[in-house]
Motif scaffolding. Structure first.
Motif, short mmCIF file in Angstrom:
data_model
loop_
_atom_site.label_atom_id
_atom_site.label_comp_id
_atom_site.label_asym_id
_atom_site.label_seq_id
_atom_site.Cartn_x
_atom_site.Cartn_y
_atom_site.Cartn_z
N GLY A 101 38.06 -38.29 19.29
CA GLY A 101 37.50 -37.10 18.67
C GLY A 101 37.55 -37.17 17.15
N ALA A 102 37.73 -38.40 16.63
CA ALA A 102 37.79 -38.59 15.18
C ALA A 102 36.40 -38.86 14.62
CB ALA A 102 38.72 -39.76 14.86
N ASN A 103 36.12 -38.27 13.48
CA ASN A 103 34.84 -38.49 12.78
C ASN A 103 33.63 -38.09 13.63
OD1 ASN A 103 36.14 -39.68 10.44
ND2 ASN A 103 36.48 -41.49 11.73
N VAL A 104 33.73 -36.92 14.24
CA VAL A 104 32.61 -36.40 15.03
C VAL A 104 31.44 -36.08 14.09
CG1 VAL A 104 31.84 -34.49 16.50
CG2 VAL A 104 34.11 -35.49 16.84
N LYS A 105 30.27 -36.57 14.46
CA LYS A 105 29.05 -36.34 13.67
C LYS A 105 28.02 -35.66 14.57
CE LYS A 105 29.83 -40.39 10.71
NZ LYS A 105 31.08 -40.82 11.37
N PRO A 106 28.04 -34.33 14.62
CA PRO A 106 27.12 -33.61 15.52
C PRO A 106 25.67 -33.81 15.11
CG PRO A 106 28.87 -32.18 14.67
CD PRO A 106 28.90 -33.42 13.86
N GLN A 107 24.81 -33.87 16.11
CA GLN A 107 23.38 -33.94 15.87
C GLN A 107 22.73 -32.67 16.45
OE1 GLN A 107 21.73 -38.20 15.79
NE2 GLN A 107 22.92 -38.18 17.68
N ILE A 108 21.84 -32.06 15.69
CA ILE A 108 21.16 -30.83 16.11
C ILE A 108 19.76 -31.21 16.59
CG2 ILE A 108 20.56 -28.47 15.49
CD1 ILE A 108 23.54 -29.16 15.10
N ILE A 109 19.48 -30.92 17.86
CA ILE A 109 18.18 -31.22 18.45
C ILE A 109 17.44 -29.91 18.65
CG2 ILE A 109 16.95 -32.42 20.30
CD1 ILE A 109 18.94 -34.20 18.73
N GLU A 110 16.50 -29.62 17.78
CA GLU A 110 15.73 -28.37 17.87
C GLU A 110 14.62 -28.51 18.92
OE1 GLU A 110 16.34 -25.64 16.25
OE2 GLU A 110 17.48 -26.17 14.43
N ASN A 111 14.39 -27.42 19.65
CA ASN A 111 13.27 -27.36 20.60
C ASN A 111 13.21 -28.61 21.48
OD1 ASN A 111 11.00 -26.24 21.84
ND2 ASN A 111 9.58 -27.12 20.36
N TYR A 112 14.28 -28.83 22.22
CA TYR A 112 14.40 -30.04 23.05
C TYR A 112 13.18 -30.20 23.96
CZ TYR A 112 15.96 -33.10 26.79
OH TYR A 112 16.03 -34.11 27.73
N ASP A 113 12.59 -31.40 23.97
CA ASP A 113 11.32 -31.63 24.66
C ASP A 113 11.46 -32.16 26.09
OD1 ASP A 113 12.15 -34.23 24.24
OD2 ASP A 113 10.51 -34.76 22.86
N GLY A 114 12.69 -32.28 26.58
CA GLY A 114 12.87 -32.74 27.95
C GLY A 114 12.87 -34.24 28.11
N LYS A 115 12.84 -34.96 27.00
CA LYS A 115 12.80 -36.43 27.06
C LYS A 115 14.15 -37.02 26.66
CE LYS A 115 7.86 -36.44 25.93
NZ LYS A 115 6.82 -36.88 24.94
N ASP A 116 14.21 -38.35 26.65
CA ASP A 116 15.43 -39.04 26.24
C ASP A 116 15.79 -38.65 24.81
OD1 ASP A 116 15.41 -40.30 28.65
OD2 ASP A 116 14.99 -42.31 27.86
N ILE A 117 17.11 -38.51 24.57
CA ILE A 117 17.62 -38.26 23.23
C ILE A 117 18.36 -39.51 22.77
CG2 ILE A 117 19.18 -36.87 21.81
CD1 ILE A 117 18.80 -34.59 23.86
N ILE A 118 17.91 -40.12 21.69
CA ILE A 118 18.58 -41.30 21.15
C ILE A 118 19.78 -40.83 20.33
CG2 ILE A 118 18.37 -43.33 19.67
CD1 ILE A 118 15.38 -43.35 20.33
N LEU A 119 20.96 -41.05 20.89
CA LEU A 119 22.18 -40.65 20.19
C LEU A 119 22.54 -41.64 19.10
CD1 LEU A 119 24.43 -39.58 23.22
CD2 LEU A 119 23.01 -38.12 21.77
N ASN A 120 22.34 -42.92 19.41
CA ASN A 120 22.72 -43.95 18.46
C ASN A 120 21.78 -45.13 18.63
OD1 ASN A 120 24.22 -46.29 17.28
ND2 ASN A 120 25.77 -44.72 16.91
N GLU A 121 20.84 -45.25 17.72
CA GLU A 121 19.82 -46.29 17.84
C GLU A 121 20.43 -47.67 17.71
OE1 GLU A 121 15.34 -47.27 16.14
OE2 GLU A 121 16.59 -45.75 15.14
#
Length: 412
Positions: free
Chosen positions: A90-110
């Motif tokens: 839980g160190a160095n958490v970097k939250p990502q905000i996904i607006e209006n999620y489109d129901g597809k894959d979310i790339i957390l870390n390319e």
């Protein structure tokens, strides 16, 4: 009602503080870094106008929102924990905000090809069009249970700012070390002074739980004999092979990955093995008390049988109860569940009343004299890199907190 931007800002400020707990520590809190968020929460509670804000020597936080009605109303409480699990960093958490999620894959870390996909995590599709907060794939998020803390503080702030909403006295409690099973150990129920409480520590929107596992832990030690392998015939005893016998003697389909709903299990979560000694760590879970006791007896009988087979004590076992099913303590006061269910229905939330396949502070608190059902906080995929929380679920949880307080004042 509740500002989305305010919820996001508050939640992100919490999850970016590392509060991982440590089961090997004998202090409370188990890690010094938990104080960082604990002290910040105390300051925030004071800043929004809460009364009797306190933090004790073990980092247990309590605060009061005084009643604004002139008739007797039961004192209710809301409780969450600020530590995160040691299962994943839980160190160095970097939250990502996904607006209006489109129901597809979310790339957390390319760079590392870490993808949060609805093909695997189907619940994502429940939140199409909503705002999601995810990880960057390298840490957990911490919605368990910083979402709950965010919701409780946001609800208290809203009630303070809207005195037209009538409520009785409300007590707030935040605890350390819930993730390592100690969250309620030093909680002062008498000082908290609530007639009943709710933990905001569930998952999917609508969850309302008043049943949980009976739980125990088992440490199994297997003794072997180490000698030079070139001269081992008739002398060496490899403890890892005996450990394999022990593992394979338990029912393979009664494990977490093969069970659901009210089905219990044996869960082997750690092996530390060498020729001369191997240690197995199990957790034992079952909703039914008789089945729970039977599971402990199975482990003890297996230990005895292997020792008989080898003609000496090669296996020892220590079994320790951890917590029990709070159903026994909540059923006599089912009106506290009914109030929460009514609150959800009035907010157009479909209640999902089901057993917890785990435990919360509420299970221990219920046996300490504080009946304490569990309500959704909104997060999914806790304890890992695929954790996420819909902002709209956090807003709804905040509204449920306010509505329960309002209904309690009316019903009394």
């Amino acid at each position: 009602m509740i500002s989305k931007e305010d919820i996001i800002k508050r939640f992100v400020s919490y999850v970016t503080v590392d509060t991982e707990s440590d089961p090997e520590s004998d202090t409370t809190p188990s890690t010094a870094k938990q104080w960082d968020l604990a002290n910040a929460l105390v300051n925030e509670l004071k800043a929004i106008g809460m009364q009797d804000v306190s933090i004790d020597e073990n980092a247990y936080i309590m605060a009061t929102l005084p009643s604004n009605v002139d008739h007797d109303v039961p004192t209710i409480g809301y409780i969450s924990h600020f530590d995160t699990t040691p299962d994943f960093t839980g160190a160095n958490v970097k939250p990502q905000i996904i607006e209006n999620y489109d129901g597809k894959d979310i790339i957390l870390n390319e760079a590392e090809n870490i993808i949060l996909s609805p093909d695997y995590f189907e619940d994502l599709l429940l939140y199409k069009g909503q705002t999601l907060i995810t990880t960057d794939g390298t840490t957990l998020l911490g919605a368990d249970d910083k979402a709950g803390i965010c919701e409780i503080i946001s609800a208290m702030e809203y009630l303070i700012q809207h005195p037209e909403i009538k409520h009785g006295t409300i007590r707030v409690g935040f605890t350390p070390d819930e993730e390592i099973g100690r969250g309620a150990h030093k909680f002062d129920v008498e000082r908290f002074g609530a007639d009943w409480a709710y933990t905001m520590d569930g998952s999917q929107i609508g969850e309302l739980e008043y049943e949980n596992f009976n739980a125990a832990g088992a440490k199994v030690k297997i003794k072997g004999k180490i000698v030079h392998p070139g001269y081992a015939k008739g002398k060496m005893v490899n403890s890892m092979y005996i450990a394999t016998e022990f593992i394979n003697a338990l029912p393979r389909m009664e494990t977490p990955e093969h069970t659901e709903d009210y089905q219990g299990f044996f869960h082997l979560y750690s092996i530390d093995g060498k020729v001369d000694e191997t240690t197995l760590q199990y957790i034992i879970r079952d909703h039914d008390k008789d089945h729970f006791e039977a599971r402990k007896e199975v482990l003890q009988k297996l230990t005895n049988d292997i020792n008989t087979q080898y003609g000496r004590e090669v296996v020892t076992i220590e079994i320790s109860d951890q917590y029990f099913n709070m159903k026994e303590k909540v059923e006599p006061v089912m009106h506290i569940v009914n109030i929460a269910e009514d609150a959800m229905k009035q907010l157009n939330i479909t209640p999902l009343i089901k057993p917890i396949r785990g435990g919360t502070d509420g299970s221990q608190l219920s046996y300490m004299g504080l009946p304490c059902p569990n309500i959704f906080a909104g997060g999914h995929n806790f304890h890992g890199r695929y954790e996420y929380v819909p902002v709209e679920s956090m807003i709804k949880a905040t509204e449920v907190i306010c509505k329960i307080a309002e209904l309690t004042a009316k019903k009394s």
